[in-house]
Enzyme design. Structure first.
Site, PDB file in Angstrom:
ATOM      1  N   ARG A 196      -4.859 -25.000 -20.303  1.00  0.00           N
ATOM      2  CA  ARG A 196      -6.128 -25.689 -20.167  1.00  0.00           C
ATOM      3  C   ARG A 196      -6.143 -26.869 -21.121  1.00  0.00           C
ATOM      4  O   ARG A 196      -5.877 -26.697 -22.300  1.00  0.00           O
ATOM      5  CB  ARG A 196      -7.308 -24.765 -20.487  1.00  0.00           C
ATOM      6  CG  ARG A 196      -7.292 -23.502 -19.670  1.00  0.00           C
ATOM      7  CD  ARG A 196      -8.297 -22.538 -20.218  1.00  0.00           C
ATOM      8  NE  ARG A 196      -8.175 -21.273 -19.516  1.00  0.00           N
ATOM      9  CZ  ARG A 196      -8.675 -20.146 -19.956  1.00  0.00           C
ATOM     10  NH1 ARG A 196      -9.300 -20.116 -21.096  1.00  0.00           N
ATOM     11  NH2 ARG A 196      -8.538 -19.052 -19.283  1.00  0.00           N
TER      12      ARG A 196
ATOM     13  N   ARG B  56     -12.923 -11.634 -20.756  1.00  0.00           N
ATOM     14  CA  ARG B  56     -13.889 -12.556 -20.155  1.00  0.00           C
ATOM     15  C   ARG B  56     -13.728 -12.584 -18.641  1.00  0.00           C
ATOM     16  O   ARG B  56     -14.704 -12.745 -17.898  1.00  0.00           O
ATOM     17  CB  ARG B  56     -13.699 -13.967 -20.744  1.00  0.00           C
ATOM     18  CG  ARG B  56     -14.647 -15.029 -20.212  1.00  0.00           C
ATOM     19  CD  ARG B  56     -16.095 -14.771 -20.549  1.00  0.00           C
ATOM     20  NE  ARG B  56     -16.314 -14.409 -21.941  1.00  0.00           N
ATOM     21  CZ  ARG B  56     -17.496 -14.128 -22.467  1.00  0.00           C
ATOM     22  NH1 ARG B  56     -18.581 -14.145 -21.704  1.00  0.00           N
ATOM     23  NH2 ARG B  56     -17.615 -13.787 -23.737  1.00  0.00           N
TER      24      ARG B  56
ATOM     25  N   HIS C 262     -12.916 -16.869 -26.695  1.00  0.00           N
ATOM     26  CA  HIS C 262     -13.905 -16.600 -25.651  1.00  0.00           C
ATOM     27  C   HIS C 262     -13.269 -15.860 -24.482  1.00  0.00           C
ATOM     28  O   HIS C 262     -13.875 -14.933 -23.923  1.00  0.00           O
ATOM     29  CB  HIS C 262     -14.531 -17.912 -25.170  1.00  0.00           C
ATOM     30  CG  HIS C 262     -15.712 -17.725 -24.279  1.00  0.00           C
ATOM     31  ND1 HIS C 262     -15.679 -17.982 -22.929  1.00  0.00           N
ATOM     32  CD2 HIS C 262     -16.978 -17.305 -24.556  1.00  0.00           C
ATOM     33  CE1 HIS C 262     -16.868 -17.736 -22.404  1.00  0.00           C
ATOM     34  NE2 HIS C 262     -17.679 -17.324 -23.366  1.00  0.00           N
ATOM     35  N   CYS C 263     -12.051 -16.250 -24.116  1.00  0.00           N
ATOM     36  CA  CYS C 263     -11.356 -15.603 -22.999  1.00  0.00           C
ATOM     37  C   CYS C 263     -11.121 -14.125 -23.245  1.00  0.00           C
ATOM     38  O   CYS C 263     -10.965 -13.345 -22.304  1.00  0.00           O
ATOM     39  CB  CYS C 263     -10.001 -16.262 -22.766  1.00  0.00           C
ATOM     40  SG  CYS C 263     -10.019 -18.015 -22.466  1.00  0.00           S
ATOM     41  N   ALA C 264     -11.059 -13.716 -24.510  1.00  0.00           N
ATOM     42  CA  ALA C 264     -10.694 -12.347 -24.871  1.00  0.00           C
ATOM     43  C   ALA C 264     -11.890 -11.448 -25.116  1.00  0.00           C
ATOM     44  O   ALA C 264     -11.719 -10.278 -25.450  1.00  0.00           O
ATOM     45  CB  ALA C 264      -9.826 -12.366 -26.133  1.00  0.00           C
TER      46      ALA C 264
END
Length: 353
Positions: free
Chosen positions: A4, A109, A344-346
């Site tokens: 990303r 997430r 945040h993804c985790a």
């Protein structure tokens, strides 16, 4: 994997009064900065996903570091198969609870439960079916996590009619969503659904009334360019983004990020832009150095630092500006950046009622 990338510009902060809204069934996803009951996370174990044993152990330690940091502020539940509990426990604080829900990877997430509540304080799990980012990764266990959490908690599992991931859509908790089309209007998730159909289902799923789209990038990374490493709502009508100082017009992610910034500004939002780090510990081109991929928990923001003193300090200053009164805790989470994601993804929050 989750490659990303991101760009620059800026605007002043301003407050907007929250708008009222209601989903058809009365449930909505509260803002991340609203009070939590707990945080959910996932323990990564699958060797097809993580073939390098040493790097897997580094990744597990990073997940433990995040969980332990959050547990200073609110309860944390780590999801893992019972056979993985002993190894996980050696790295986790006693304040972190382990549940016997088998996992493959760490991206809670995306695979974890999306909690919704209504005005009466009832909780439910909104089911956006995880399918390994369009069957790009093994997901026999991870695709079942949301349903298993709902069952363990005794909560209703409310269908959305969508396949996808919460990392692919941002909500302000006051009726507004933003997303990249590439993560949703995509045959690897939602074949046969055009943007209008996807939007209607997302608005209903999140209990929102308005959505801002930008195109994104199809097929260049496993997520098809999730928005949560680029732009985050920090309040009603307010966005924090991190973008390269000098975007590369030949880079599809940079071009897409500029389009997202411009779409948010055109929609009347206050967009605060901070630069990506340039002096990083990890120099790989596909490393995700996202300051926007932070997590808001009770009383704190858990964020990344990348070894660039000036940029790291600017990011902390921005987080203090957007989240006054919260402690800003910064961690070295480079293994997640190498995998293409961040804090945040985790994580996945369970709202208080």
């Amino acid at each position: 994997m989750h490659r990303r990338k991101f760009i620059a510009g800026g605007a002043a902060l301003a407050a907007h009064a929250p708008r009222t809204f209601a989903a058809q069934d009365g449930f909505y996803v509260p803002a991340e900065e609203a009070p939590h009951q707990r945080t959910f996370m996932q323990w990564p174990v699958n060797r097809r996903v993580h073939p390098d044993r040493i790097f897997l152990e580094m990744t597990q330690q990073t997940i433990a570091d995040i969980a332990n940091a959050i547990s200073d502020f609110e309860p944390v539940t780590m999801l893992a198969a019972a056979g993985d509990h002993a190894k996980a426990r050696r790295k986790l604080s006693d304040a972190v609870t382990l549940w016997d829900i088998p996992t493959e990877d760490l991206w809670c997430r995306d695979a974890g439960p999306i909690f919704v509540r209504n005005a009466a304080g009832d909780l439910a799990v909104r089911h956006i079916q995880f399918n390994g980012w369009g069957e790009k990764q093994v997901n026999a266990r991870d695709s079942q996590i949301a349903a298993r959490c709902a069952q363990r908690l005794g909560l209703p599992l409310l269908p959305s009619g969508l396949k996808g991931e919460a990392g692919g859509v941002e909500q302000d908790g006051h009726g507004l969503l933003m997303a990249h089309e590439s993560s949703w209007v995509n045959d690897n998730r939602n074949p046969g659904l055009d943007r209008n159909a996807v939007e209607a289902r997302l608005l209903a799923a999140y209990g929102a009334t308005r959505m801002i789209w930008s195109p994104g990038v199809w097929g260049e990374d496993i997520t098809d360019y999730h928005i949560d490493s680029l732009a985050r709502f920090t309040g009603p009508g307010r966005v924090l983004m991190n973008l390269p100082k000098r975007p590369d017009t030949d880079d599809p992610f940079h071009r897409a990020a500029v389009e997202t910034r411009d779409a948010l500004i055109a929609a009347g939002l206050d967009v605060d832009v901070i630069p990506e780090p340039t002096k990083r510990r990890i120099r790989a081109l596909d490393f995700v150095a996202s300051y926007a991929n932070y997590y808001v928990c009770n009383g704190a923001v858990i964020a990344a630092q990348f070894g660039d003193p000036a940029a790291d300090a600017e990011a902390v200053s921005a987080l203090h500006r957007h989240y006054p009164g919260r402690e800003i805790v910064v961690l070295n989470v480079d293994p997640l950046g190498e995998l293409g994601g961040g804090i945040h993804c985790a994580t996945q929050q369970m709202p208080a009622v």
